[in-house]
Design a protein around this motif. Structure first.
Motif, PDB file in Angstrom:
ATOM      1  N   ARG A  73       4.021  13.308  -2.579  1.00 23.34           N
ATOM      2  CA  ARG A  73       3.681  15.091  -3.482  1.00 23.34           C
ATOM      3  C   ARG A  73       2.341  15.014  -3.567  1.00 23.34           C
ATOM      4  O   ARG A  73       2.123  16.265  -3.239  1.00 23.34           O
ATOM      5  N   CYS A  74       1.450  14.556  -3.601  1.00 20.27           N
ATOM      6  CA  CYS A  74       0.231  14.422  -3.888  1.00 20.27           C
ATOM      7  C   CYS A  74      -0.794  13.770  -3.398  1.00 20.27           C
ATOM      8  O   CYS A  74      -1.979  14.273  -3.406  1.00 20.27           O
ATOM      9  N   GLY A  75      -0.388  13.126  -2.432  1.00 17.54           N
ATOM     10  CA  GLY A  75      -0.715  12.162  -1.741  1.00 17.54           C
ATOM     11  C   GLY A  75      -2.022  10.934  -2.585  1.00 17.54           C
ATOM     12  O   GLY A  75      -2.808  10.737  -1.308  1.00 17.54           O
ATOM     13  N   VAL A  76      -1.908  11.195  -3.343  1.00 20.73           N
ATOM     14  CA  VAL A  76      -2.304  10.020  -4.033  1.00 20.73           C
ATOM     15  C   VAL A  76      -2.504   8.672  -3.882  1.00 20.73           C
ATOM     16  O   VAL A  76      -0.755   7.772  -3.430  1.00 20.73           O
ATOM     17  N   ARG A  77      -2.692   7.698  -3.452  1.00 23.55           N
ATOM     18  CA  ARG A  77      -2.782   5.971  -2.921  1.00 23.55           C
ATOM     19  C   ARG A  77      -3.328   5.351  -3.788  1.00 23.55           C
ATOM     20  O   ARG A  77      -4.049   5.186  -5.103  1.00 23.55           O
TER      21      ARG A  77
ATOM     22  N   SER B 138      -3.730  -0.924  -8.344  1.00 28.31           N
ATOM     23  CA  SER B 138      -5.377   0.091  -8.562  1.00 28.31           C
ATOM     24  C   SER B 138      -4.691   1.005  -8.716  1.00 28.31           C
ATOM     25  O   SER B 138      -3.324   1.362  -8.824  1.00 28.31           O
ATOM     26  N   ARG B 139      -5.483   1.713 -10.050  1.00 29.31           N
ATOM     27  CA  ARG B 139      -4.683   3.373 -10.509  1.00 29.31           C
ATOM     28  C   ARG B 139      -5.601   4.241  -9.788  1.00 29.31           C
ATOM     29  O   ARG B 139      -6.041   4.870  -9.540  1.00 29.31           O
ATOM     30  N   ASP B 140      -4.678   4.878  -8.382  1.00 29.12           N
ATOM     31  CA  ASP B 140      -4.554   5.981  -8.342  1.00 29.12           C
ATOM     32  C   ASP B 140      -5.885   6.563  -7.820  1.00 29.12           C
ATOM     33  O   ASP B 140      -6.930   7.111  -8.127  1.00 29.12           O
ATOM     34  N   CYS B 141      -6.344   5.148  -6.977  1.00 28.15           N
ATOM     35  CA  CYS B 141      -8.156   5.506  -6.744  1.00 28.15           C
ATOM     36  C   CYS B 141      -7.758   6.179  -5.304  1.00 28.15           C
ATOM     37  O   CYS B 141      -6.354   5.435  -3.846  1.00 28.15           O
ATOM     38  N   GLY B 142      -8.017   7.407  -5.041  1.00 30.23           N
ATOM     39  CA  GLY B 142      -8.590   7.968  -3.633  1.00 30.23           C
ATOM     40  C   GLY B 142      -8.450   9.534  -3.911  1.00 30.23           C
ATOM     41  O   GLY B 142      -8.060  10.300  -3.755  1.00 30.23           O
TER      42      GLY B 142
ATOM     43  N   TYR C  86       0.719  -1.279   0.458  1.00 33.91           N
ATOM     44  CA  TYR C  86      -0.039  -0.289   0.495  1.00 33.91           C
ATOM     45  C   TYR C  86       0.628   0.720   0.211  1.00 33.91           C
ATOM     46  O   TYR C  86       1.136   1.340   0.728  1.00 33.91           O
ATOM     47  N   VAL C  87       0.582   1.711  -1.238  1.00 34.41           N
ATOM     48  CA  VAL C  87       2.372   3.476  -1.180  1.00 34.41           C
ATOM     49  C   VAL C  87       0.340   4.078  -1.266  1.00 34.41           C
ATOM     50  O   VAL C  87      -0.012   4.683  -2.113  1.00 34.41           O
ATOM     51  N   ARG C  88       1.782   5.270  -1.115  1.00 37.04           N
ATOM     52  CA  ARG C  88       1.258   6.786  -0.879  1.00 37.04           C
ATOM     53  C   ARG C  88       1.932   7.881  -1.654  1.00 37.04           C
ATOM     54  O   ARG C  88       3.538   7.693  -1.420  1.00 37.04           O
TER      55      ARG C  88
END
Ligand SMILES: [Zn+2]
Length: 64
Positions: free
Chosen positions: A40-44, A60-64, A35-37
């Motif tokens: 810089r922009c906080g996207v997970r 998953s692509r940039d879910c968050g 689980y990565v974040r």
């Protein structure tokens, strides 16, 4: 400018390279789930690393 024009990122400035920080990870039968974040922009994102010697793949692509 290459790819992310239609990508839904909350408020990422258009063309920065995400700097993924692993927040947590655990081992599954499929491999290691990361689980990565982006720091810089906080996207997970959720990555799956099928083998320790292989690079993680995005689940998953940039879910968050
Ligand atoms: Zn980012």
């Amino acid at each position: 400018m290459t790819d992310t024009a239609t990508e839904q990122s909350p408020r990422a400035d258009a063309a920065h390279e995400h700097g993924w920080l692993t927040e947590s990870s655990h081992q599954t039968s499929e491999g290691r789930v990361l689980y990565v974040r982006c720091t810089r922009c906080g996207v997970r994102r959720v990555d799956l690393q099928p083998h320790p010697l292989l690079p993680p793949q995005s689940l998953s692509r940039d879910c968050g």
